[in-house]
Design an enzyme around this catalytic site. Structure first.
Site, PDB file in Angstrom:
ATOM      1  N   ASP A  18       0.865  -1.169   0.000  1.00 30.00           N
ATOM      2  CA  ASP A  18       0.000   0.000   0.000  1.00 30.00           C
ATOM      3  C   ASP A  18       0.913   1.235   0.000  1.00 30.00           C
ATOM      4  O   ASP A  18       2.085   1.144   0.363  1.00 30.00           O
ATOM      5  CB  ASP A  18      -0.869  -0.061   1.258  1.00 30.00           C
ATOM      6  CG  ASP A  18      -1.669   1.190   1.481  1.00 30.00           C
ATOM      7  OD1 ASP A  18      -2.219   1.734   0.509  1.00 30.00           O
ATOM      8  OD2 ASP A  18      -1.735   1.632   2.656  1.00 30.00           O
ATOM      9  N   ASP A  20      -0.128   5.120   0.830  1.00 31.48           N
ATOM     10  CA  ASP A  20      -0.337   6.144   1.869  1.00 31.48           C
ATOM     11  C   ASP A  20      -0.363   5.514   3.271  1.00 31.48           C
ATOM     12  O   ASP A  20      -1.130   4.593   3.536  1.00 31.48           O
ATOM     13  CB  ASP A  20      -1.647   6.895   1.616  1.00 31.48           C
ATOM     14  CG  ASP A  20      -1.626   7.651   0.289  1.00 31.48           C
ATOM     15  OD1 ASP A  20      -0.538   8.084  -0.132  1.00 31.48           O
ATOM     16  OD2 ASP A  20      -2.707   7.798  -0.323  1.00 31.48           O
TER      17      ASP A  20
END
Ligand SMILES: [Mg+2]
Length: 191
Positions: A18, A20
């Site tokens: 991922d 952020d």
């Protein structure tokens, strides 16, 4: 930790990351729209460099509905990703591919936790085996995405929601940051 956690286990696996809250700081109620708003999480660049030696592919899967919502363009997003990748590479790391789900609709089938971005990656890189993949993220949708595809999962508890070593959203491992994950992995199980 119940599951075997050592570098040899993951050698030549695929690492799904991922973005952020894992690689860069998550902005409260906002999207990273330009490079001035992009700030790496502490230690993340070195962590990716270390993990690049171990994993054969490193793939980012990121929900970025700010594009679909008209708050930024695809070009803005690509500019941020080129900047991020350049700094990672200059530190000795690698990002092999980036997949972004940009639809505004929160129910879009492109978005995590739906498996679409993982399937696109597998289509582009047929050597990916989901059972030899580790998904790392800081939200429930990341963990569900990984589990939907049969991956191992590590939760980054950047908001301190869970006690260390306790399972979060059914993840296999929990760490406070990507940096602590990489440090733990690189310094464990060496015989
Ligand atoms: Mg995140």
């Amino acid at each position: 930790m119940d599951e075997l956690w050592n570098p040899e286990r993951f050698r030549n696996w695929t690492l799904f990351l991922d973005r952020d809250g894992v690689i860069n700081r998550e902005l409260p109620s906002d999207y990273v729209k330009c490079i001035d708003e992009f700030e790496f999480e502490p230690g993340a660049i070195q962590a990716i460099a270390d993990l690049s030696d171990l994993f054969s592919l490193i793939v980012i899967v990121t929900n970025q509905r700010g594009v679909g919502a008209g708050l930024m363009t695809n070009t803005d997003l690509n500019t941020v990703h080129e900047h991020m990748t350049r700094l990672i590479v200059s530190a000795g790391g690698r990002i092999d591919a980036i997949y972004a789900a940009t639809a505004e609709d929160r129910q879009s089938t492109e978005r995590k936790p739906k498996p679409t971005m993982g399937l696109k990656a597998k289509s582009d890189y047929p050597e990916i085996e989901f059972e030899k993949s580790l998904m790392v993220g800081n939200s429930e949708s990341d963990i569900l995405f990984g589990k939907n595809l049969g991956m191992k999962t590590a939760f980054i508890d950047d908001k301190n929601q869970f006690e260390q070593r306790n399972s979060a959203f059914g993840s296999d491992w929990v760490f406070s940051s990507l940096s602590s994950l990489a440090y733990s992995l690189m310094n464990s199980g060496i015989e």
